[in-house]
Each structure stands twice: as C-alpha cells, then as structure tokens.
Design a protein around this motif. Structure first.
Motif, PDB file in Angstrom:
ATOM      1  N   CYS A 131       0.827  -1.196   0.000  1.00 38.26           N
ATOM      2  CA  CYS A 131       0.000   0.000   0.000  1.00 38.26           C
ATOM      3  C   CYS A 131       0.865   1.252   0.000  1.00 38.26           C
ATOM      4  O   CYS A 131       0.455   2.290  -0.494  1.00 38.26           O
ATOM      5  CB  CYS A 131      -0.929   0.006   1.205  1.00 38.26           C
ATOM      6  N   GLU A 132       2.057   1.149   0.566  1.00 38.84           N
ATOM      7  CA  GLU A 132       2.954   2.308   0.568  1.00 38.84           C
ATOM      8  C   GLU A 132       3.700   2.434  -0.749  1.00 38.84           C
ATOM      9  O   GLU A 132       4.388   3.422  -0.968  1.00 38.84           O
ATOM     10  CB  GLU A 132       3.978   2.172   1.705  1.00 38.84           C
ATOM     11  N   SER A 133       3.611   1.412  -1.578  1.00 39.02           N
ATOM     12  CA  SER A 133       4.420   1.411  -2.788  1.00 39.02           C
ATOM     13  C   SER A 133       3.604   1.616  -4.054  1.00 39.02           C
ATOM     14  O   SER A 133       4.136   2.023  -5.068  1.00 39.02           O
ATOM     15  CB  SER A 133       5.174   0.082  -2.919  1.00 39.02           C
ATOM     16  N   VAL A 134       2.320   1.282  -4.022  1.00 40.09           N
ATOM     17  CA  VAL A 134       1.499   1.428  -5.220  1.00 40.09           C
ATOM     18  C   VAL A 134       0.368   2.402  -4.924  1.00 40.09           C
ATOM     19  O   VAL A 134       0.084   2.713  -3.767  1.00 40.09           O
ATOM     20  CB  VAL A 134       0.925   0.071  -5.687  1.00 40.09           C
ATOM     21  N   SER A 135      -0.287   2.860  -5.987  1.00 45.06           N
ATOM     22  CA  SER A 135      -1.276   3.918  -5.802  1.00 45.06           C
ATOM     23  C   SER A 135      -2.508   3.374  -5.084  1.00 45.06           C
ATOM     24  O   SER A 135      -2.679   2.165  -4.924  1.00 45.06           O
ATOM     25  CB  SER A 135      -1.668   4.483  -7.158  1.00 45.06           C
ATOM     26  N   PHE A 136      -3.360   4.310  -4.681  1.00 40.84           N
ATOM     27  CA  PHE A 136      -4.551   3.918  -3.920  1.00 40.84           C
ATOM     28  C   PHE A 136      -5.410   2.941  -4.706  1.00 40.84           C
ATOM     29  O   PHE A 136      -5.903   1.951  -4.176  1.00 40.84           O
ATOM     30  CB  PHE A 136      -5.378   5.150  -3.571  1.00 40.84           C
ATOM     31  N   LEU A 137      -5.585   3.227  -5.995  1.00 35.04           N
ATOM     32  CA  LEU A 137      -6.459   2.364  -6.780  1.00 35.04           C
ATOM     33  C   LEU A 137      -5.858   0.973  -6.930  1.00 35.04           C
ATOM     34  O   LEU A 137      -6.564  -0.025  -6.924  1.00 35.04           O
ATOM     35  CB  LEU A 137      -6.697   2.975  -8.162  1.00 35.04           C
ATOM     36  N   SER A 140     -12.188   1.345   0.309  1.00 34.89           N
ATOM     37  CA  SER A 140     -12.741   2.465  -0.433  1.00 34.89           C
ATOM     38  C   SER A 140     -13.351   3.486   0.509  1.00 34.89           C
ATOM     39  O   SER A 140     -13.155   4.698   0.334  1.00 34.89           O
ATOM     40  CB  SER A 140     -13.802   1.966  -1.412  1.00 34.89           C
ATOM     41  N   LEU A 141     -14.073   3.020   1.508  1.00 31.42           N
ATOM     42  CA  LEU A 141     -14.673   3.958   2.462  1.00 31.42           C
ATOM     43  C   LEU A 141     -13.580   4.727   3.189  1.00 31.42           C
ATOM     44  O   LEU A 141     -13.723   5.932   3.442  1.00 31.42           O
ATOM     45  CB  LEU A 141     -15.531   3.198   3.472  1.00 31.42           C
ATOM     46  N   GLY A 142     -12.491   4.044   3.503  1.00 33.71           N
ATOM     47  CA  GLY A 142     -11.392   4.718   4.191  1.00 33.71           C
ATOM     48  C   GLY A 142     -10.788   5.812   3.339  1.00 33.71           C
ATOM     49  O   GLY A 142     -10.506   6.912   3.819  1.00 33.71           O
ATOM     50  N   VAL A 143     -10.609   5.519   2.056  1.00 30.31           N
ATOM     51  CA  VAL A 143     -10.046   6.539   1.168  1.00 30.31           C
ATOM     52  C   VAL A 143     -11.037   7.682   1.001  1.00 30.31           C
ATOM     53  O   VAL A 143     -10.679   8.865   1.028  1.00 30.31           O
ATOM     54  CB  VAL A 143      -9.675   5.917  -0.191  1.00 30.31           C
ATOM     55  N   GLU A 144     -12.314   7.338   0.848  1.00 29.49           N
ATOM     56  CA  GLU A 144     -13.324   8.381   0.666  1.00 29.49           C
ATOM     57  C   GLU A 144     -13.423   9.272   1.891  1.00 29.49           C
ATOM     58  O   GLU A 144     -13.747  10.450   1.798  1.00 29.49           O
ATOM     59  CB  GLU A 144     -14.689   7.732   0.385  1.00 29.49           C
ATOM     60  N   ARG A 145     -13.152   8.703   3.044  1.00 31.79           N
ATOM     61  CA  ARG A 145     -13.246   9.465   4.281  1.00 31.79           C
ATOM     62  C   ARG A 145     -12.178  10.546   4.351  1.00 31.79           C
ATOM     63  O   ARG A 145     -12.339  11.546   5.067  1.00 31.79           O
ATOM     64  CB  ARG A 145     -13.069   8.499   5.453  1.00 31.79           C
ATOM     65  N   PRO A 156      -6.037  11.680  -2.601  1.00 32.51           N
ATOM     66  CA  PRO A 156      -6.774  12.184  -1.445  1.00 32.51           C
ATOM     67  C   PRO A 156      -5.981  13.292  -0.770  1.00 32.51           C
ATOM     68  O   PRO A 156      -4.740  13.301  -0.856  1.00 32.51           O
ATOM     69  CB  PRO A 156      -6.873  10.960  -0.524  1.00 32.51           C
ATOM     70  N   PRO A 157      -6.674  14.227  -0.124  1.00 35.90           N
ATOM     71  CA  PRO A 157      -5.955  15.295   0.576  1.00 35.90           C
ATOM     72  C   PRO A 157      -5.149  14.728   1.742  1.00 35.90           C
ATOM     73  O   PRO A 157      -5.357  13.601   2.191  1.00 35.90           O
ATOM     74  CB  PRO A 157      -7.064  16.221   1.054  1.00 35.90           C
ATOM     75  N   LYS A 158      -4.217  15.539   2.198  1.00 34.38           N
ATOM     76  CA  LYS A 158      -3.379  15.127   3.317  1.00 34.38           C
ATOM     77  C   LYS A 158      -4.247  14.879   4.544  1.00 34.38           C
ATOM     78  O   LYS A 158      -5.175  15.641   4.816  1.00 34.38           O
ATOM     79  CB  LYS A 158      -2.390  16.267   3.587  1.00 34.38           C
ATOM     80  N   GLY A 159      -3.958  13.851   5.269  1.00 32.16           N
ATOM     81  CA  GLY A 159      -4.749  13.607   6.470  1.00 32.16           C
ATOM     82  C   GLY A 159      -4.724  12.143   6.867  1.00 32.16           C
ATOM     83  O   GLY A 159      -4.019  11.335   6.275  1.00 32.16           O
ATOM     84  N   GLU A 160      -5.477  11.866   7.909  1.00 32.26           N
ATOM     85  CA  GLU A 160      -5.531  10.493   8.396  1.00 32.26           C
ATOM     86  C   GLU A 160      -6.987  10.073   8.507  1.00 32.26           C
ATOM     87  O   GLU A 160      -7.854  10.910   8.765  1.00 32.26           O
ATOM     88  CB  GLU A 160      -4.876  10.390   9.779  1.00 32.26           C
ATOM     89  N   SER A 161      -7.241   8.826   8.288  1.00 31.34           N
ATOM     90  CA  SER A 161      -8.618   8.363   8.493  1.00 31.34           C
ATOM     91  C   SER A 161      -8.577   6.940   9.028  1.00 31.34           C
ATOM     92  O   SER A 161      -7.646   6.182   8.750  1.00 31.34           O
ATOM     93  CB  SER A 161      -9.400   8.398   7.185  1.00 31.34           C
ATOM     94  N   LYS A 197      -0.165  12.633  -1.784  1.00 35.55           N
ATOM     95  CA  LYS A 197       0.270  12.021  -3.050  1.00 35.55           C
ATOM     96  C   LYS A 197      -0.756  10.952  -3.473  1.00 35.55           C
ATOM     97  O   LYS A 197      -1.731  10.690  -2.759  1.00 35.55           O
ATOM     98  CB  LYS A 197       1.635  11.355  -2.850  1.00 35.55           C
ATOM     99  N   ASP A 198      -0.515  10.349  -4.616  1.00 34.08           N
ATOM    100  CA  ASP A 198      -1.435   9.301  -5.051  1.00 34.08           C
ATOM    101  C   ASP A 198      -1.065   7.953  -4.440  1.00 34.08           C
ATOM    102  O   ASP A 198      -1.707   6.945  -4.709  1.00 34.08           O
ATOM    103  CB  ASP A 198      -1.472   9.198  -6.578  1.00 34.08           C
ATOM    104  N   VAL A 199      -0.015   7.944  -3.614  1.00 34.22           N
ATOM    105  CA  VAL A 199       0.371   6.730  -2.905  1.00 34.22           C
ATOM    106  C   VAL A 199       0.207   6.995  -1.422  1.00 34.22           C
ATOM    107  O   VAL A 199       0.559   8.072  -0.944  1.00 34.22           O
ATOM    108  CB  VAL A 199       1.840   6.358  -3.225  1.00 34.22           C
ATOM    109  N   ALA A 200      -0.325   6.028  -0.707  1.00 31.71           N
ATOM    110  CA  ALA A 200      -0.539   6.239   0.721  1.00 31.71           C
ATOM    111  C   ALA A 200       0.799   6.308   1.446  1.00 31.71           C
ATOM    112  O   ALA A 200       1.785   5.694   1.029  1.00 31.71           O
ATOM    113  CB  ALA A 200      -1.374   5.103   1.288  1.00 31.71           C
TER     114      ALA A 200
END
Lengths: 181, 385, 157, 406
Positions: free
Chosen positions: B64-70, B92-97, B313-318, B338-341
């Motif tokens: 997850c740290e190496s590839v994009s969210f999708l 998906s819900l986590g990313v949307e959050r 996703p914007p900077k932040g934590e969920s 970034k587009d990578v978590a």
C-alpha cells in the motif's frame, strides 16, 4: 518436450529398454497413473479456495479420478501448490515435496506460485515463484485460476505421464529443472 | 537396609501419562490455511498450545505504501479472500473518508451493499461447510459449495472474477450492473431460503454435531472483550455488537435486519455451537438485506464524477471499520497528499480472533482443538496480511 | 465516552502527560508522552472505560516512530479515540500494555516485527509475521529487502 | 468339522484323508478367497466413490472405464507402481509387517463367513467365537502400524484404534451371545439353518430384543471397521491420516483393501446372524432351488447381495454423519451399548422362555402369534421414538424455522 524424449532414448542404449514387453508395461502403468492422480490437500491461500471448488460438486475433479485429496504427502501423486509461498513457508513446502513418493508431480497454481504474482516487486517476504524451490511440471496462471484452468492443468500433467518410462524411477529428462539464476 | 516400599493410596490424579509436543500445521487439513499451532498434550487432552502465524505474510502494508490507492484495492482483495467485496468496501470507504466533500451515488451504494452481503453469505457458507468437514461431515461441505457457486456466478457476471473481485473502488464501483444480474440475484434469494433448511437438517440438528460443538471452546464475554474479538465470534458470546447497526456506514441504516446473537441454546453461552449458529442465522439476515436493497435500487451513475484523473486524497488520516463476515475490518490510512498512501494499517478481525486460541483451548481434547479453530473461522490471508 | 471527556479526565489525572489534543470529530486524537504511557493506559481503561483496543498502528515519521493506539468502548458509544505515542527513532522504547488490553500482545509483536518499536516488559517480544531469522524491520521507510534469503534470490527486477 | 456343508467334503467325499483335504482346501478355497477379497475391495471402493458422489450432487469417477468402473483398478495398479517409502526412523520390520497383519486378520475372518449353503471354508462349531477372536487381529496390525511409523499423528491414530476396537468387542460379543442363545449353536451355518422358511423366521424378527441386538451389532461393527462416525483412528481433519499417515504405495493399498474387506465381513456376519443368511425369506423359493448347485448359486447371490446392501448402508452413514469424539465414543460403548446389550441378552432369553417359538414355525416357516407380538412391540417402540425425535427437532431451532419461512 520432444527433445527430452529423444534425450532419454539416446542416453540409454540398453537393449531391453524399448522391447515390446517393457513398452506394454509402460502403457499400462502410464494409463493407471494418469487415471488416478491423487492430489495433496495443500492449500496456502486464495487459490486453495478455487482448488476446493474444483473438488466440489460443480466442477468435480473426481470425474477424472483425481477425487481423493490426500492429507498426507505419502499417499499423494500431485502437489498442487495453491497460493502464495512465503519465505517462512518455503522450507515446509520443500519438505512436503521431499516426503512424497516417486513418481511425483508439482503443479504451480496461480500467479504467486508461478512467479510471485502481484507480490513480485514489493513483496519482500514472498517467494518469487515456487520453481526456485521445487521442480514444477505444470504452471497454471491466473489470480486465482478458474477451476476449469486447474482441470486443464491436470490434463497437461496427464499428457506428461503418457510419455514416461517405468524404468526411469527418477524420471530422467522429464523432471523439470529448478530455476536457478 | 532400605525402608520397605509403602504403596500410597491410589488417586486418579496421580496417574500421569507423558506429555507430548504435537506440531499441528502449517500444513494440516483443518488449520484453514497455513496456521501452525504447537500443542502440548497429555494423552488426548490439550494442556497448552502456542500459535504461530506469519506463514502467509504477503507484505500488504508495504504494497500500500508502494502502489497507488487504486492499485491497493487489488491487494485488499487478497486479505480476507473469502470476503473480497467487504475488504474493497472498507478500503474504499477509508479513502473516501479522507475527502471532505465526496458524494457517492445512490446506485453505487446499493450495489456495494448487495455485493457485500452476498459475499457475506458466500463466506459464511464456506465457513459452515469447512466447519462441518472439521467435525467430520463431508457432505455439508459440498452442499455449501454448490450454493456458493451460485453466488460466484452472479459475481462473475458482475465483475468477471470468481474470488478476488477488485470491484468496489474509491468513488463507487467498477462496473454497473444490469437487469439480468438483478434478476439473477432475485432468483438466488428465492433459491437460497429453503436451502438453509438443508444445513439445519444436516448439521444444526444433528445430534453428533451438537455434541461435538456444544460446551466446547467456551468464549466468555470478558475474554472476548479483552482480546478485541469481533464479528460472529463476539456475537456468539452474547454481545449484540454489529457495526452495520451501531456505527452505520454506507447505507446500512436504511435496512431492516436482526442481529443474531448466541443464546447458549444447546450448551453454554459462547461455545462453538453458538458461533456456528450465529453464522447460519446471519446468512438469512444478509439475504433480507439483499432483498431489500435489490427491490429499491435506484437508477443513476455507478461512480462519482468528482474524482478525475489520478486519485489523490488530501493530506490527512482516516480510520474506518466495516463489519466484515469475520468481524470488524479496519483500515488506518495516512495520506500525505500524493497518489500513494504514506501508511496503511489493516486491523484484521481474524488476527484478534485467533490470538485467544491458547486461552480457550486449554483442557480441550485434540478433536475439540480442531472444532475450536474451525469455529473461530480464520482466514490466514488476513491474519498474516 | 466522548473524546473531550477523555481529554478532561486525562488532564485532571496526568496533566503533564498529554502533550496535544485534536478534537476533530472524524478523527479525534490525543498525544501522550511515552514515559507516562503505561499509567495513562490504565486510566484510559479503568476511568474512561475504553476497554477495547481496536488497533495498534506503527508509523515511521522520519525522525520518530509513532505508535497509534485506537481505543474504543465495546458496549456503548462508538467513537474510536486515537492515542499517539511518539518515540525517537534511534531508541524506540514504549512500555507494554499487554496486561491492560490482552490483544496488545500480538499487536506489539507485530509492531516490533515490522517497525522495530521495542515494547519494554513484553513477555515474548519475538517476530510474529516474518520468519524467525528475518533481518530488519520491513515497514520502516529506509528498509531494503534482502537480495537473497537462505540462498534463494529475493529481488526480481 | 465333518458336516456335509463344507465344499471340500462335497467335492472329495467324506472319506478323504487330511492331506487331500488340506490340498483341496488350498485349491478350492485359498485362491478363490483371495480373489473374492480383491473383488470385494475393488467393488466397494468403486461403490464408495460413486455413492459418496451421488450423495454430494456430484458424478464421481466417469472417465476411467464405463462410469469409472476401472477406477479402482487404475488406483490399485498405480499404488503398486509407486515408490515404497519407509521413514528414516521407522521400525522397518514392524512397518513392513503391519499391513500384512491387518490384511491377514481380515482375510482369516472370511474362513467362517458363508457364501452360500455349503460354500464355507471351515464350518467351525465355534464360528462366531472364532470371528470375535480374529476380528481383533486387524487392530494389532493397525497398532503396529502407528507405532512403527514413528510419527506422532500415527501414534495417536493407533492408540485410538486400540481403544476403540477393544471397547467395541464387548457390545459386539453381547450381540453375538444373544443370537447364540436363541440358536443354541455357534456355528455359522447352524445359525443360518434356523432361519429358513419365511422372513418371519429371521432372527431379526424373532423377538423385540433381537432388533436392539441388531442395532448394537451394527454400531459396534461400524466401530470395528473404523468407519464414520467412528473413523477416529484415521480422522482426516484431526490426525492427518491417522495410523496410515506414513504409508505409501502398496502398503497403503493393503490397508485400504483390508478396511473394505472388513466392511464386507462384518456385513456378511450381520446377514448371517440376523437377516437369514442365504435364505431369501420366501419359503417356496428356497424350497424350489433346493440345495444342489442351483441352490448354492442362488444362495450365494442372495447372501452377497444382502451383505453389499449393508456395506452400502455403512457408506451412506459415513457420508452423512459427523465424527464423534473419543470420550463420546467410549461413552456410547460403556454407558449405552453395553447396558443395552446386557438387557438384550436377558430380555431375549426371557422372551424365548415365556413365548417360545413353536417348532413348527421354526422349520416350516409362518407367521405365528410371537411374530405378530414382536411386530406390535417394535411398531410401538418405533412410533414412540419417532415422536420424541420429531418433537426434539421441532423444538430445536424455532427462530431459524421462522426466519426461513417469512
């Protein structure tokens, strides 16, 4: 594969190899081997679920005589490596393979066992293909492969069995090589 | 001269057989994957056990740290590979959050619920079937697979995969479903209701099965709470906790369904039978949700049009949790814009559920050990990640 | 148990332990100084009633390593509170809480295995996911996966 | 020993010397018996796979021969051609000897199992006793196998086998004694002879207690054969493969064959003791075929068919029921089967004392008042237990019943 067959014939110039008795016995034994390939219950990950589905009602691998999934390697002919092999698991896989009696066959089921699959680049703890560890006879790609694909893999193993010689206990020439880089 | 040997009074507790260390797994027919447990036994009695996990550590969090969210959605499939839809949904819900103003279309929400609940049925079917096999009944396993196959063919028509769907994605779902698929789902609902009776006849009311599972592996409420056990295992101990009801995500608050809990009907509260029975009843409740969702599915887009191009996703934590078929699946996602978590932590329910094995298996027999592991219903992909 | 209430209780009992508080309703978090973590944890469980350790997330924050404990009340209000404990990267020591929340046992082993945070007082702090003789802590940002492991080539390009 | 029933006597006449009798026995019996055991094994393994498949909504073997008819042949030859592994630390002698012991223990059981009128290897006066004695030989093979393998799972399996087989000898013996008391003989053909005539003469219908004896015998026989729900010694989900975990190739095949041969033996004994042996249960039919060659052939067909039906019931049970636990297995034996076995023995003899079966019915067959009374008692007991069962099922899971019928 044709090359390897010639190799056998060239390497063994014994007069008894190809006589009519031996070849008939070959045919009989090969028929029994391919009619009753008993796989080992060896599920590692997602692919194991599809392997179970192949044994279940809808696909029914038992039609081809491969129904009895043996829990112990001693009674199995075919090791279906179904799922990701991690470095922690690798010695166990090797050991189970060693415990199987000859003639034994290995099917690499799923992308992870073929080459590491989706874990090939960043999977620090994943073995990148089970052929680094044990010789693989048939590769079945897919993530996970459909049950039909697994059945097709079984048929390819059966094709391989057709070409074997009873006298070759170690399956000279037909035993695939380990991937060594 | 030696003192004469005086025989002591005989007590049954004086008789001790030699203790034996027994290594079960990682390759064993009933450890549900590559779980290894070392058992110290006295005859058939388990004195102590130690669990070893990690044989399927596939580095999910590193990926997850190496590839994009999708692309990460693909790896969530392979966590709990029996409930891929639920894993996709949670991630998906986590990313949307992380977004502040993302609106998911109604149709997508309905499709998500339908898929997640159908997948829960499929997962419970497998859990029940393999549980029957652990106890020694092989036929229920094949009956369960027969019915599971119907769900898989629905999924196959929806997204083209039988097991790892990669279907629910941040912002909606990957593909729309059409009327023929809705008809197939309705057909399945009609087909499945009477089938639940079959499992009852074969297993739930089978005297041998009841005797093998009732009063075995009793998980008290206190122990369950302290180990953070969730899902059917916790509800089997009589705690009415279900995130679909208590902390509703997606559109679960709109549906009418019961939360089955263990009642100790055949033995003690929190025994293997209760955990099994909760799963059987949950399938029916999931079926109710599917029926409701299918009947009121609206038209419209199947994914949001707010996400264009790369998913950043914007900077932040969920932190998000969903009620998966094995318990609360949580994702702690840290994004640095970034587009990578930056970091994704998966809170896997099976990881909690199996960690208490040592505590509830003490004093059981070896056959019970198998029953207990089966009733906890672990998936090693999720424990080891 | 709302985050504000938790914050109040902690302020009252351990004023110097709480170094930051973020009441964001979507993601409430409290930052605790590592030396007070054990006593704070006891208060969190006993006085605040947070009896459910949902998750333990270890994060590599460059100079520091962070352990995020996600806590919740099992019965009752559902609002997880995230407790952050930051420790220096070169000496990452955090007191164990495995006796307070029993599920912390495996979680701490995992955090040690993958991130290299040492939990002082843990009864069995050994690798849990990676193989026993694995080297390094894979989730640290500067981790390089080994080229070979037991003679088997690991990195494929 | 000198009854005219044994085939050797029939072939050689009564006057033959013992050497001639011995050679004759080998030629006439040893070869066909071995063949028959193999046939039984092959047929029942194929049956098992087909029956299990059809129970499970599958087809089973289809591709090897017509509907998989050659499947077991292929399996067998393949196992013969496989590598013969002996684990490094195993006790090599015992390891090799155990399967032979198990197989021999089963095959010698065939000596007293009749295949038809006069088609019996040795019509011993102590037939049942002999059977009970050699029946445990197979268990010794199993125990030796588990010990020799030097594998903990095997050891568990063999200890379980020892526990199980030894305990279930007792209820099985009680069932034997019940029938022996009624028949007044231990000879197998003697027992069968008393059941000729109409079906009412079968020992199963002799009095209500013989029903219980039959059920006890069948449960004990399942346990002796290590079949589900008593398959603890090889419990696949618990002990990997139990006592034969380390066995491969031919030796495993021998174990396999021994198991299926034993299934046939116990079923054939059940047929002999309770289900009229080689008599069809229709008096005119038996009288018509006589005791000549035709009678022997028809009798053999009847007894083999009946036995295979019981073998199929064993398979049906195996693919339906879960496995019981070790303590439950012992509980069932010690606290249920044994007291009921005693009760059966006492009850059956008392019944026979107070309501003796008329000699005329024993010989000629026919429905006597005793038969009717037996039927009435069995019907009452059956109805009562059915009512109790149905009530318990209805009470069991009301919520699910409600949920599945919205």
């Amino acid at each position: 594969m044709a090359e390897s067959i010639q190799e056998i014939n060239l390497n063994n110039d014994s007069p008894t190899r190809d006589n009519i008795l031996i070849t008939s016995v070959d045919q009989l034994v090969n028929w029994t081997r391919r009619s009753s390939v008993w796989p080992m219950t060896f599920g590692l990950a997602c692919c194991a679920i599809e392997m179970m589905a192949t044994g279940a009602s809808h696909y029914d691998i038992d039609r081809f005589g491969s129904g009895p999934f043996r829990a112990t390697p001693r009674q199995a002919d075919l090791m279906i490596v179904a799922g990701t092999v991690s470095h922690k698991m690798a010695p166990r896989v090797k050991r189970l393979f060693d415990q199987m009696p000859e003639p034994k066959y290995v099917m690499a089921m799923g992308a992870c066992t073929v080459c590491g699959g989706p874990y090939i680049k960043h999977g620090y703890h994943v073995l990148k293909g089970v052929d680094r560890l044990i010789p693989v006879d048939v590769y079945v790609p897919g993530c996970p492969p459909r049950p039909e694909a697994l059945l097709e893999g079984l048929f390819r193993i059966q094709d391989k069995m057709k070409r074997e010689r009873v006298l070759d206990r170690e399956r000279i020439g037909l035993r695939p090589k380990l991937l060594v880089e | 001269m030696n003192a004469p040997h005086i025989p002591k009074a005989f007590a049954a507790s004086d008789v001790r057989s030699e203790e034996m260390l027994l290594n079960m797994g990682p390759q064993h027919p009933s450890t549900h994957g590559v779980f290894r447990v070392v058992i110290r036994t006295d005859g058939e009695i388990v004195i102590d056990s130690e669990s070893h996990v990690g044989y399927l550590h596939r580095c999910f969090e590193k990926h997850c740290e190496s590839v994009s969210f999708l692309q990460s959605v693909l790896y969530t499939d392979r966590l709990d590979y029996l409930t891929s839809m639920g894993n996709n949904l949670a991630f998906s819900l986590g990313v949307e959050r992380l977004f502040t103003d993302l609106v998911i279309p109604e149709r997508a929400e309905h499709i998500r619920v339908i898929c997640a609940e159908l997948n829960r049925i499929a997962s419970h079917l497998l859990a029940i079937g393999t549980y029957g096999m652990d106890i020694g009944a092989i036929t229920p396993f094949l009956y369960c697979f027969r019915d599971r196959e119907k769900i898989l063919s629905i999924f196959e028509s929806i997204c083209g995969q039988r097991l790892n769907y990669n279907y629910v994605r941040p912002g909606g779902v990957a593909y729309d479903i059409d009327d023929s698929m809705i008809a197939a789902i309705k057909d399945f609902c009609k087909y499945f209701r009477p089938k639940a009776q079959e499992y009852d006849d074969l297993l739930s009311n089978n005297d041998i099965f009841v005797r093998r599972t009732a009063n075995v592996g009793v998980l008290s409420k206190e122990l369950a709470l302290s180990y953070g056990v969730t899902g059917p295992c916790l509800r089997g101990s009589g705690v009415k906790r279900d995130l679909r009801r208590d902390l509703p995500y997606s559109i679960y608050s709109r549906f009418d369904f019961e939360i089955p809990v263990g009642t100790g009907e055949r033995g003690t509260l929190g025994d293997c039978y209760d955990r099994y029975m909760v799963r059987v009843r949950e399938m029916i409740e999931s079926l109710r949700i599917v029926e409701q969702a299918v009947s009121q599915i609206p038209d419209g887009p199947f994914k949001t049009d707010q996400i264009k191009g790369k998913l950043r996703p914007p900077k932040g934590e969920s932190f998000i949790r969903v009620e998966n078929s094995r318990g609360e699946l949580g994702f702690y996602i840290i994004s640095d814009g970034k587009d990578v978590a930056y970091r994704v932590k998966c809170r896997a329910p099976s990881f909690h559920n199996i960690s208490l094995l040592t505590d509830i298996s003490r004093g059981a027999m070896i056959a019970d050990m198998v029953a207990i592991i089966g009733s906890l219903d672990i998936v090693m992909g999720e424990v080891d990640r | 148990m709302t985050p504000d209430k938790v914050h109040e209780i902690l302020k009252a009992k351990h004023a110097q332990a709480v170094s930051a508080f973020d009441p964001n309703p979507k993601h409430p978090s409290i930052k605790i100084a590592p030396e007070f973590w054990r006593v704070v944890a006891k208060t969190l469980r006993d006085d605040c009633g947070l009896d459910y350790l949902v998750s333990l997330t270890a994060v590599d924050r460059a100079a520091e390593l962070e352990a995020i404990y996600t806590l919740e009340v099992m019965d009752g209000a559902r609002c997880p509170i995230h407790v952050r404990v930051l420790v220096p990267r070169d000496n990452p020591l955090i007191a164990t809480v495995e006796d307070i929340w029993r599920t912390a046992d495996w979680h701490e082993r995992e955090a040690w295995d993958l991130m290299g945070i040492t939990f002082v007082g843990h009864h069995n702090l050994v690798r849990i996911l990676c193989a026993e003789d694995w080297e390094g802590h894979p989730l640290r940002k500067d981790y390089k996966s080994p080229d070979t492991y037991h003679g088997i080539k690991n990195n494929v390009t | 020993m000198m009854t005219p029933y044994t085939l050797v006597d029939w072939v050689l006449g009564d006057g033959a010397g013992w050497i001639a009798r011995f050679i004759g026995a080998v030629l006439v019996w040893a070869v066909p018996i071995t063949g028959f055991v193999s046939f039984v094994g092959l047929l029942s393994i194929w049956l098992e796979r087909k029956i299990s498949a059809h129970i499970q909504c599958r087809l089973g073997p289809m591709e090897v021969g017509y509907h998989g008819a050659l499947q077991t042949v292929a399996d067998g030859v393949k196992l013969l051609a496989k590598e013969d592994l002996v684990p490094a630390d195993a006790d090599r002698f015992l390891f090799a000897f155990a399967p032979i012991l198990a197989f021999a223990g089963t095959v010698v059981g065939f000596a007293v199992v009749p295949f038809g009128p006069g088609l019996i290897v040795a019509d011993l006066d102590i037939g049942i006793f002999y059977l009970a004695a050699v029946g445990s030989l197979e268990a010794i093979g199993v125990i030796a196998a588990g010990w020799a393998s030097n594998n903990k799972w095997s050891l568990f399996g063999s200890v379980r086998a020892a526990t199980q087989v030894v305990s279930y000898e007792i209820p099985m013996g009680l069932a034997f004694v019940t029938i022996a008391a009624l028949a007044g003989t231990l000879s197998m053909s003697g027992i069968v002879d008393q059941q000729q005539g109409w079906i009412a003469n079968w020992f199963l219908f002799r009095n209500p207690f013989t029903w219980i004896a039959f059920i006890i015998y069948y449960i004990a026989a399942l346990a002796e054969c290590k079949r589900a729900p008593f398959d603890l010694p090889e419990a696949e989900s618990e002990l990997v493969s139990g006592f034969h975990t380390e066995y491969s190739g031919m030796r495993f095949a021998i174990f396999f064959l021994a198991e299926y041969a034993q299934m046939y033996v116990v079923s054939a004994v059940a047929v002999v003791l309770f289900l009229g042996g080689w008599y069809s249960g229709i008096a005119p039919l038996d009288a018509a075929v006589g005791t000549g060659v035709a009678g022997k052939l028809v009798g053999a067909g009847i007894i083999v068919t009946k036995s295979f039906l019981l073998v199929c019931v064993q398979m049906w049970l195996r693919w339906t029921l879960p496995r019981i636990r070790l303590d439950q297995m012992l509980y069932l034996c010690m606290k249920i089967l044994m007291p009921f076995g005693m009760l059966t023995l006492v009850g059956s003899t008392m019944w026979e004392y107070y309501f003796p079966t008329p000699e005329i019915a024993k010989v000629g067959g026919g429905w006597t008042g005793n038969t009717v009374m037996t039927g009435v008692v069995v019907a009452i007991i059956g109805t009562l237990s059915l009512i109790v069962y149905v009530r318990s099922v209805i009470r069991s899971t009301p919520s699910l019943r409600a949920a599945s019928n919205p």
